[in-house]
Design a protein around this motif. Structure first.
Motif, PDB file in Angstrom:
ATOM      1  N   THR A 167       0.823  -1.265  -0.084  1.00  0.00           N
ATOM      2  CA  THR A 167       0.052   0.010  -0.061  1.00  0.00           C
ATOM      3  C   THR A 167       0.673   1.280  -0.012  1.00  0.00           C
ATOM      4  OG1 THR A 167      -1.708  -1.236   1.278  1.00  0.00           O
ATOM      5  CG2 THR A 167      -1.643   1.286   1.403  1.00  0.00           C
ATOM      6  N   PHE A 168       0.860   2.041  -1.023  1.00  0.00           N
ATOM      7  CA  PHE A 168       1.309   3.316  -1.087  1.00  0.00           C
ATOM      8  C   PHE A 168       0.586   4.555  -1.130  1.00  0.00           C
ATOM      9  CE2 PHE A 168       3.547   0.130  -3.700  1.00  0.00           C
ATOM     10  CZ  PHE A 168       5.119   0.268  -3.509  1.00  0.00           C
ATOM     11  N   ILE A 169       1.082   5.331  -0.048  1.00  0.00           N
ATOM     12  CA  ILE A 169       0.058   6.510   0.196  1.00  0.00           C
ATOM     13  C   ILE A 169       0.827   7.923  -0.141  1.00  0.00           C
ATOM     14  CG2 ILE A 169      -1.520   7.591   2.015  1.00  0.00           C
ATOM     15  CD1 ILE A 169      -1.740   4.837   3.076  1.00  0.00           C
ATOM     16  N   ASP A 170       0.059   8.781  -0.588  1.00  0.00           N
ATOM     17  CA  ASP A 170       0.531  10.276  -0.726  1.00  0.00           C
ATOM     18  C   ASP A 170       0.048  11.027   0.480  1.00  0.00           C
ATOM     19  OD1 ASP A 170       1.343  12.867  -1.234  1.00  0.00           O
ATOM     20  OD2 ASP A 170       0.368  12.730  -3.252  1.00  0.00           O
ATOM     21  N   PHE A 171       0.627  11.204   1.555  1.00  0.00           N
ATOM     22  CA  PHE A 171       0.413  11.905   2.900  1.00  0.00           C
ATOM     23  C   PHE A 171       0.964  13.035   2.826  1.00  0.00           C
ATOM     24  CE2 PHE A 171      -0.053  11.319   7.568  1.00  0.00           C
ATOM     25  CZ  PHE A 171      -1.274  11.733   7.586  1.00  0.00           C
TER      26      PHE A 171
ATOM     27  N   TYR B 104     -10.595  10.727   2.630  1.00  0.00           N
ATOM     28  CA  TYR B 104      -9.721  11.648   1.701  1.00  0.00           C
ATOM     29  C   TYR B 104      -8.796  11.141   0.938  1.00  0.00           C
ATOM     30  CZ  TYR B 104      -7.092  15.840   0.484  1.00  0.00           C
ATOM     31  OH  TYR B 104      -6.250  16.887  -0.163  1.00  0.00           O
ATOM     32  N   TYR B 105      -8.241  10.056   1.392  1.00  0.00           N
ATOM     33  CA  TYR B 105      -7.198   9.124   0.591  1.00  0.00           C
ATOM     34  C   TYR B 105      -7.746   7.769   0.051  1.00  0.00           C
ATOM     35  CZ  TYR B 105      -4.706  12.103   3.664  1.00  0.00           C
ATOM     36  OH  TYR B 105      -4.070  13.218   4.265  1.00  0.00           O
ATOM     37  N   ASN B 106      -7.939   7.578  -1.221  1.00  0.00           N
ATOM     38  CA  ASN B 106      -8.290   6.530  -1.910  1.00  0.00           C
ATOM     39  C   ASN B 106      -7.759   6.159  -3.065  1.00  0.00           C
ATOM     40  OD1 ASN B 106     -10.153   8.024  -4.015  1.00  0.00           O
ATOM     41  ND2 ASN B 106     -10.862   8.796  -1.944  1.00  0.00           N
ATOM     42  N   GLU B 107      -8.031   5.078  -3.819  1.00  0.00           N
ATOM     43  CA  GLU B 107      -7.544   4.677  -5.046  1.00  0.00           C
ATOM     44  C   GLU B 107      -7.969   5.360  -6.089  1.00  0.00           C
ATOM     45  OE1 GLU B 107      -6.527   0.268  -5.602  1.00  0.00           O
ATOM     46  OE2 GLU B 107      -7.775   0.143  -3.585  1.00  0.00           O
ATOM     47  N   ASN B 108      -9.211   5.815  -6.033  1.00  0.00           N
ATOM     48  CA  ASN B 108      -9.941   6.475  -7.105  1.00  0.00           C
ATOM     49  C   ASN B 108      -9.252   8.021  -7.422  1.00  0.00           C
ATOM     50  OD1 ASN B 108     -11.644   4.686  -7.577  1.00  0.00           O
ATOM     51  ND2 ASN B 108     -13.274   5.678  -6.110  1.00  0.00           N
ATOM     52  N   ASN B 109      -8.891   8.605  -6.294  1.00  0.00           N
ATOM     53  CA  ASN B 109      -8.162  10.020  -6.592  1.00  0.00           C
ATOM     54  C   ASN B 109      -6.644   9.881  -6.538  1.00  0.00           C
ATOM     55  OD1 ASN B 109      -7.120   9.591  -4.017  1.00  0.00           O
ATOM     56  ND2 ASN B 109      -8.779  11.208  -3.195  1.00  0.00           N
ATOM     57  N   GLY B 110      -6.137   8.553  -6.507  1.00  0.00           N
ATOM     58  CA  GLY B 110      -4.679   8.326  -7.009  1.00  0.00           C
ATOM     59  C   GLY B 110      -3.727   8.427  -5.304  1.00  0.00           C
TER      60      GLY B 110
END
Length: 668
Positions: free
Chosen positions: A555-559, A604-610
């Motif tokens: 799981t990669f997250i742009d935080f 706010y963080y999901n796969e749809n918004n990348g």
């Protein structure tokens, strides 16, 4: 003589107490010496010296030897029950509005309750506000009941009682059970910590400003010596069970080498260390470092009758100790270190290696590591011990949730503090801060080691690993990670590190790590060290002793947008520089939920918004960063084409309609 409304309110509730056979004490009546002393020693409601006289007092006790003082204050008039500040919080602290304490029932009762907690004999108090007013010659009354305790960091918790019958002797056991289940919500805890941290940082900044403006001290005390001075004064000022406080007036300004103020402080520190059961070697090490500071004639000898040491102690005792008395598991010395490092470069800090991880980040990492009451937690480059303190807090919270009896709770908490935490730090001056930190948070015998973690050969059964390594080390610090994980047989590891260590700069250690451990998540962080270090960081989370499968999804997250606004204003406090501008607390909870597979409160963080990507990595250890997996230049689908055409045609039709309308208006 005609009674005032306030007197009528007081009489009304005294009658209620009498009817329920509840013994009460009036203003000047004595319950016991401890409560009398507490009310005498505290500042009066109007400020300054003078006694405190609650309108009514009750003393609850039962067969289990538990005793709870009850402070009751009465007022007469509409809207005189309780006064909140602009943020909806009750105003009752000594630094708050004296008007609120004097003129409002609940505020006054809480003032008295805090005075009793300050004295130290009792760890919990019930505060009750009574109010009433007359309407058409009928007395209308109202009541508000609050419970404050050291266990809940003196945060006032509302109790759901609308009369005083709950104080009856036969209800005591049920009341105690209810009080034992009074806990703060996560939001309340975070708000309390934030408020107290801001207060603490402001006070430390002010004291250091005073030091900075003293030309002699500024030039003759190193940064480390200032750190030791702060820490020593805090230890001397904290309450010690079985000993009276060291008061400011106890520092007499004696002008000799035997009874000068520094000697008095050092003697008090020895008692403090003994009270915490601090191991002899650690006590000797701390005293060895502190002795030269407190024997320095520059600060311990009097000038015009008063020493500089007394002035600093006064600020510590009045402004900082009341905050530290609260059981908040705050990284005390970390806050001091961060505050002082704004002014002078910390010794040893040549490569941004002494950069302390923000509390809200340590808290997140502790949770990502699945830390609980049975965890064994270690940090092999611990700095001032911030990770261990955050882990301790999480473990204690888990104890409170899962262990119901007080005796078993205390036994488990002691075990956690003495056996389930291990920290290693190579820098002696920073190590001392960690030891002091652990002692200040109630643990004098934790496994805190001054040495090189690569030469540690102990058998600590770690199943939780937390680390913010020195980025100047091999593999950007991943050598620490590889070494620690090779000693673990199970559990999780959470590492905050320079992000590019995961894109090749951490080799060969990153590749070696995958041979025996699985990368679960990679979180691209915001600029969390703004003003402290210019480095882009990431959190990497591993499952220990499980070889990474090339087909496993990471799981990669742009935080990078975490809801906080950070400013780089040198003389402001860290908490002031850090502003929650967009639901930061909820955003951190969402990251936790995503990684741990929990239900999210926000999206706010999901796969749809990348902002969330689930992808595989190679086994080469060089493609761990979010940006390496970010999809760029995606080929449009047929559905994308249809949507674009539809939007264009809608726009074109609207333009034609607007044009025709304009022509029609022109003809008119």
């Amino acid at each position: 003589m005609v009674k005032s409304v306030e007197e009528k309110v007081e009489d009304y509730f005294k009658n209620q107490l009498s009817q329920n056979n509840i013994k009460y004490f009036c203003k000047t009546e004595t319950i016991n010496i401890a409560i009398d002393n507490a009310l005498k020693q505290a500042q009066s409601k109007s400020g300054g010296s003078g006694n405190n006289y609650p309108d009514i007092k009750v003393f609850l006790n039962g067969a289990n030897n538990r005793a709870i003082p009850v402070m009751i204050e009465a007022k007469g008039g509409k809207n005189k029950l309780i006064k909140n500040d602009a943020h909806g919080k009750i105003e009752y602290s000594s630094s708050g509005s004296r008007t609120a304490i004097t003129n409002f029932a609940v505020n006054g009762a809480l003032h008295y309750a805090n005075a009793i907690l300050d004295e130290g004999t009792y760890q919990e108090v019930i505060a009750i506000g009574l109010n009433g007013y007359e309407e058409n010659d009928i007395l209308k009354t109202e009541i508000a009941v609050f419970y404050i305790s050291e266990e809940n960091s003196r945060f006032p918790i509302t109790l759901p009682f609308d009369d005083l019958s709950f104080l009856k002797t036969k209800n005591f056991d049920k009341l105690c059970d209810d009080l034992d289940h009074c806990t703060l919500t996560e939001a309340e805890k975070e708000e309390l910590k934030k408020d107290k941290r801001i207060q603490l940082e402001k006070k430390i900044k002010q004291i250091h400003q005073d030091i900075y403006e003293d030309t002699e001290i500024k030039t003759k005390l190193s940064t480390n010596e200032k750190l030791y001075l702060f820490s020593g004064l805090i230890m001397a000022a904290l309450p010690i069970e079985g000993s009276s406080d060291l008061k400011v007036e106890d520092l007499k300004g004696n002008n000799n080498d035997i009874t000068h103020d520094g000697k008095i402080i050092l003697d008090r520190i020895k008692v403090f260390l003994a009270s915490k059961s601090s191991p002899q070697d650690k006590s000797e090490m701390i005293l060895g470092l502190l002795s030269p500071i407190f024997n320095n004639k520059l600060i311990c000898m009097p000038i015009n009758g008063l020493s500089k040491l007394r002035n600093f102690y006064n600020e510590i005792y009045e402004d900082i100790i009341p905050i530290l008395k609260l059981r908040l598991h705050v990284d005390f010395t970390g806050i001091i270190l961060n505050s002082l490092s704004d002014w002078l470069k910390i010794d040893n800090d040549k490569y941004n290696d002494v950069v302390l991880t923000p509390r809200y980040v340590t808290s997140l990492m502790v949770k990502l590591d699945r830390t609980n009451k049975d965890s064994f937690v270690w940090d092999t480059a611990m700095g001032s011990g911030g990770f261990l303190i955050a882990a301790m807090e999480q473990m204690v919270e888990d104890v409170k949730k899962k262990i119901l009896t007080q005796e078993e709770r205390e036994k488990k908490i002691k075990q956690i503090k003495t056996n389930q935490l291990l920290g290693i730090e190579v820098l002696g001056n920073i190590f001392v801060l960690a030891v002091i930190n652990m002692i200040l948070t109630g643990d004098g015998s934790a496994n805190i080691i001054n040495g090189d973690s690569f030469h540690y050969h102990g058998n600590f059964p770690a199943n939780v690993f937390l680390l913010n390594p020195p980025y100047s080390a091999e593999g950007k610090g991943f050598n620490f990670v590889e070494r620690a994980l090779s000693k673990m047989t199970k559990g999780y590891a959470c590492v905050l590190i320079q992000e590019n260590a995961g894109s090749g700069n951490g080799l060969p250690y990153t590749k070696e790590i995958l041979q025996n451990n699985s990368l679960l998540a990679s979180i691209h962080m915001a600029d969390i060290f703004k003003g402290k270090a210019s480095v882009q960081t990431a959190i990497y989370l591993f499952e220990v002793n499980k070889q990474h499968d090339k087909d496993s999804l990471v799981t990669f997250i742009d935080f990078s947008n975490d809801g906080y606004l950070r400013q780089n204003r040198r003389k402001s406090t860290e908490s002031v520089n850090l502003q929650d501008v967009d639901n930061a607390v909820l955003r951190y909870k969402e990251i936790e939920a995503i990684i741990l597979g929990k239900k999210k409160e926000t999206n706010y963080y999901n796969e749809n918004n990348g902002l969330v990507i689930r992808d595989t990595i190679s086994l080469e250890g060089n493609d761990w960063t979010y940006n390496q997996h970010k999809k760029i230049g995606i080929i449009p689908t047929e559905e994308d084409f249809k949507t674009t055409i539809k939007d264009f045609l809608s726009w074109k039709v609207s333009q034609i309609i607007q044009s025709e309308d304009s022509l029609s208006l022109g003809k008119k």
